[in-house]
Write a protein that holds these residues in place. Structure first.
Motif, PDB file in Angstrom:
ATOM      1  N   VAL A   6       6.606   0.639   7.972  1.00  0.00           N
ATOM      2  CA  VAL A   6       6.593  -0.545   7.078  1.00  0.00           C
ATOM      3  C   VAL A   6       5.343  -1.143   6.929  1.00  0.00           C
ATOM      4  O   VAL A   6       4.804  -1.354   7.851  1.00  0.00           O
ATOM      5  N   ILE A   7       4.704  -1.260   5.891  1.00  0.00           N
ATOM      6  CA  ILE A   7       3.413  -1.827   5.391  1.00  0.00           C
ATOM      7  C   ILE A   7       3.774  -3.380   4.833  1.00  0.00           C
ATOM      8  O   ILE A   7       4.396  -3.409   3.622  1.00  0.00           O
ATOM      9  N   GLU A   8       3.374  -4.233   5.735  1.00  0.00           N
ATOM     10  CA  GLU A   8       3.565  -5.703   5.361  1.00  0.00           C
ATOM     11  C   GLU A   8       2.737  -6.082   4.196  1.00  0.00           C
ATOM     12  O   GLU A   8       1.567  -5.992   4.197  1.00  0.00           O
ATOM     13  N   VAL A   9       3.154  -6.370   3.057  1.00  0.00           N
ATOM     14  CA  VAL A   9       2.385  -6.940   1.815  1.00  0.00           C
ATOM     15  C   VAL A   9       2.175  -8.238   1.865  1.00  0.00           C
ATOM     16  O   VAL A   9       1.142  -8.952   1.644  1.00  0.00           O
ATOM     17  N   LYS A  10       3.527  -8.996   1.392  1.00  0.00           N
ATOM     18  CA  LYS A  10       3.499 -10.418   1.370  1.00  0.00           C
ATOM     19  C   LYS A  10       2.546 -10.722   0.292  1.00  0.00           C
ATOM     20  O   LYS A  10       1.858 -11.757   0.492  1.00  0.00           O
ATOM     21  N   GLN A  11       2.436 -10.303  -1.024  1.00  0.00           N
ATOM     22  CA  GLN A  11       1.309 -10.650  -1.884  1.00  0.00           C
ATOM     23  C   GLN A  11       2.216 -10.843  -3.304  1.00  0.00           C
ATOM     24  O   GLN A  11       2.994 -10.000  -3.710  1.00  0.00           O
ATOM     25  N   SER A  12       1.948 -11.955  -4.058  1.00  0.00           N
ATOM     26  CA  SER A  12       2.482 -12.201  -5.316  1.00  0.00           C
ATOM     27  C   SER A  12       2.015 -11.022  -6.298  1.00  0.00           C
ATOM     28  O   SER A  12       1.003 -10.513  -6.147  1.00  0.00           O
ATOM     29  N   ILE A  13       2.989 -10.903  -7.089  1.00  0.00           N
ATOM     30  CA  ILE A  13       2.507  -9.646  -8.314  1.00  0.00           C
ATOM     31  C   ILE A  13       1.467 -10.051  -9.246  1.00  0.00           C
ATOM     32  O   ILE A  13       0.992  -9.183  -9.821  1.00  0.00           O
ATOM     33  N   PHE A  14       1.237 -11.300  -8.982  1.00  0.00           N
ATOM     34  CA  PHE A  14       0.238 -11.850  -9.938  1.00  0.00           C
ATOM     35  C   PHE A  14      -1.071 -11.947  -9.466  1.00  0.00           C
ATOM     36  O   PHE A  14      -1.847 -12.170  -9.832  1.00  0.00           O
ATOM     37  N   ASP A  15      -1.137 -11.479  -8.114  1.00  0.00           N
ATOM     38  CA  ASP A  15      -2.430 -11.603  -7.386  1.00  0.00           C
ATOM     39  C   ASP A  15      -3.543 -10.994  -8.151  1.00  0.00           C
ATOM     40  O   ASP A  15      -4.574 -11.338  -8.154  1.00  0.00           O
ATOM     41  N   ASP A  16      -3.246  -9.726  -8.440  1.00  0.00           N
ATOM     42  CA  ASP A  16      -4.211  -8.731  -8.941  1.00  0.00           C
ATOM     43  C   ASP A  16      -4.668  -9.544 -10.453  1.00  0.00           C
ATOM     44  O   ASP A  16      -5.979  -9.393 -10.670  1.00  0.00           O
ATOM     45  N   ASN A  17      -3.969  -9.899 -11.208  1.00  0.00           N
ATOM     46  CA  ASN A  17      -4.048 -10.427 -12.291  1.00  0.00           C
ATOM     47  C   ASN A  17      -4.807 -11.746 -12.206  1.00  0.00           C
ATOM     48  O   ASN A  17      -5.930 -12.005 -12.999  1.00  0.00           O
ATOM     49  N   ASP A  98      -2.159 -10.369 -20.420  1.00  0.00           N
ATOM     50  CA  ASP A  98      -2.905 -10.795 -19.019  1.00  0.00           C
ATOM     51  C   ASP A  98      -4.390 -10.618 -19.267  1.00  0.00           C
ATOM     52  O   ASP A  98      -4.830 -10.434 -20.311  1.00  0.00           O
ATOM     53  N   GLU A 130       2.916 -17.388 -16.977  1.00  0.00           N
ATOM     54  CA  GLU A 130       2.974 -16.879 -15.738  1.00  0.00           C
ATOM     55  C   GLU A 130       1.563 -15.821 -15.520  1.00  0.00           C
ATOM     56  O   GLU A 130       1.198 -15.623 -14.235  1.00  0.00           O
ATOM     57  N   PHE A 131       0.934 -15.359 -16.688  1.00  0.00           N
ATOM     58  CA  PHE A 131      -0.336 -14.706 -16.365  1.00  0.00           C
ATOM     59  C   PHE A 131      -1.412 -15.487 -16.861  1.00  0.00           C
ATOM     60  O   PHE A 131      -1.658 -15.950 -18.083  1.00  0.00           O
TER      61      PHE A 131
ATOM     62  N   LEU B 109       7.933 -14.071  -6.871  1.00  0.00           N
ATOM     63  CA  LEU B 109       8.045 -12.816  -7.260  1.00  0.00           C
ATOM     64  C   LEU B 109       6.800 -12.081  -6.472  1.00  0.00           C
ATOM     65  O   LEU B 109       5.758 -12.040  -6.783  1.00  0.00           O
ATOM     66  N   ILE B 111       5.797  -9.132  -3.387  1.00  0.00           N
ATOM     67  CA  ILE B 111       6.036  -7.721  -2.777  1.00  0.00           C
ATOM     68  C   ILE B 111       6.060  -8.016  -1.139  1.00  0.00           C
ATOM     69  O   ILE B 111       5.060  -8.485  -0.546  1.00  0.00           O
ATOM     70  N   LYS B 112       7.154  -8.193  -0.402  1.00  0.00           N
ATOM     71  CA  LYS B 112       7.232  -8.161   0.786  1.00  0.00           C
ATOM     72  C   LYS B 112       6.822  -7.141   1.822  1.00  0.00           C
ATOM     73  O   LYS B 112       5.908  -7.568   2.554  1.00  0.00           O
ATOM     74  N   ILE B 114       6.301  -2.565   1.692  1.00  0.00           N
ATOM     75  CA  ILE B 114       6.292  -1.205   1.312  1.00  0.00           C
ATOM     76  C   ILE B 114       6.511  -0.180   2.528  1.00  0.00           C
ATOM     77  O   ILE B 114       5.754  -0.212   3.348  1.00  0.00           O
TER      78      ILE B 114
END
Lengths: 222, 118
Positions: A6-17, A98, A130-131, B109, B111-112, B114
């Motif tokens: 399991v790779i923990e990510v805990k990142q908002s999907i908006f982080d990249d944008n 975006d 949101e973007f 929203l 990503i918890k 993967i």
């Protein structure tokens, strides 16, 4: 059972944008072009407001407009007739722009010599909020017929905006619209919000808004 | 409203791909993506899955399943401190009728995690 991890990510999907947007914001800052992201519902009077604003400023500032509305009510032709550089952006069916799409628009428009670029975002109050587009300023138009309860129903767009233009104040007598309430609700969501009640049709309140925008652009260029 | 979800999933895939960079070993494949979806985001999990399925083709997520975890929209009244379900109470405190609120959960929203398999 195969091996898995399991790779923990805990990142908002908006982080990249968000990162993309900040990069674009820095680039626009260094070339001294003020990018304004304009959001609203369809039918809020964006065309008339934009026309009035551009008409007043086009002799003092070099302005460009990017139209992103899927079903734009701002005729690119009408705007370009004002002598303002205009392009149409294609969102590929998406309901928002975006930072990446904005960057492509900026490139196609050619903004190096411009003081102000207006990005007309897609007409709705949910997705564009949101973007982050990388704009230096977010503005939104709310019109009287839409009702004074909108800051309660769409809190995010009021939170991300610097400016709230309340349009169509000339029709206030015909609607159950409470100006004090809308200001109270909007400031509750965002205490730093600048509010401009206007009628783009009669011109009432337009000067205050236009002066504010002009000052923002001039401050930005310093 | 699928349009909205398409944009969200597009953004999620970009973020997920970047998060995996340098993490994925050559023998591993991505099999599950776990996403927290807040009630107040307006995103519909079923539509998110449809949008995700149409976007994942020809990417490293092609054989990866999307699992969504629903996060209820909860707010806290700034007047009296009451915590309550936002939508059910129409964003108004059931105790003191206050409308000045702070968000507790429901705007996620995120990503918890993967899951990758050999």
């Amino acid at each position: 059972m195969e091996n898995y991890r399991v790779i923990e990510v805990k990142q908002s999907i908006f982080d990249d944008n968000d990162k993309d947007a900040q990069m674009l914001r820095d680039e626009m800052k260094s070339q001294k072009t003020f990018l304004m992201n304009l959001m609203s519902s369809p039918g809020s009077g964006k065309t008339t407001t934009l026309k009035g604003t551009l008409n007043a400023l086009k002799d003092e500032l070099k302005i460009g407009v990017m139209e992103a509305d899927i079903d734009s009510d701002v005729d690119a032709d009408t705007i370009s007739k004002l002598g303002v550089k205009t392009i149409q952006l294609h969102t590929g069916g998406m309901c928002h722009l975006d930072a990446d799409m904005t960057r492509q628009g900026v490139k196609n428009l050619g903004t190096e010599d411009l003081d102000l670029v207006v990005l007309e975002n897609v007409g709705n109050l949910v997705c564009p909020a949101e973007f982050d587009t990388g704009a230096a300023m977010n503005a939104m138009i709310l019109s009287v017929p839409e009702g004074h309860d909108k800051p309660l129903k769409y809190p995010l767009v009021f939170q991300v905006c610097d400016v709230l233009i309340i349009n169509k104040i000339d029709v206030m007598p015909y609607f159950d619209f409470d100006m004090d309430k809308v200001k109270e609700y909007a400031l509750m969501r965002n205490p730093n919000l600048k509010i401009f009640p206007i009628s783009a049709k009669t011109g009432e309140g337009m000067d205050e808004w236009i002066n504010y925008l002009k000052n923002r652009v001039e401050d930005f260029k310093k | 409203m699928i349009m909205h979800e398409l944009g969200l999933m597009n953004s999620m895939l970009k973020t997920a791909k970047n998060a995996l960079e340098g993490q994925l070993r050559p023998e591993e494949k991505v099999t599950k993506l776990v996403l927290e979806v807040g009630e107040l985001t307006g995103a519909v999990p079923a539509y998110l899955k449809t949008a995700y399925d149409s976007l994942k083709k020809d990417t490293i997520f092609e054989n990866c399943e999307l699992e969504t975890i629903y996060m209820p929209g909860t707010v806290k009244c700034k007047e009296c401190g009451e915590t309550f379900a936002a939508r059910k109470n129409n964003f108004t405190c059931p105790k003191c009728k206050g409308i000045d609120l702070s968000f507790v959960t429901g705007k996620e929203l995120v990503i918890k995690e993967i899951i990758v398999e050999e």
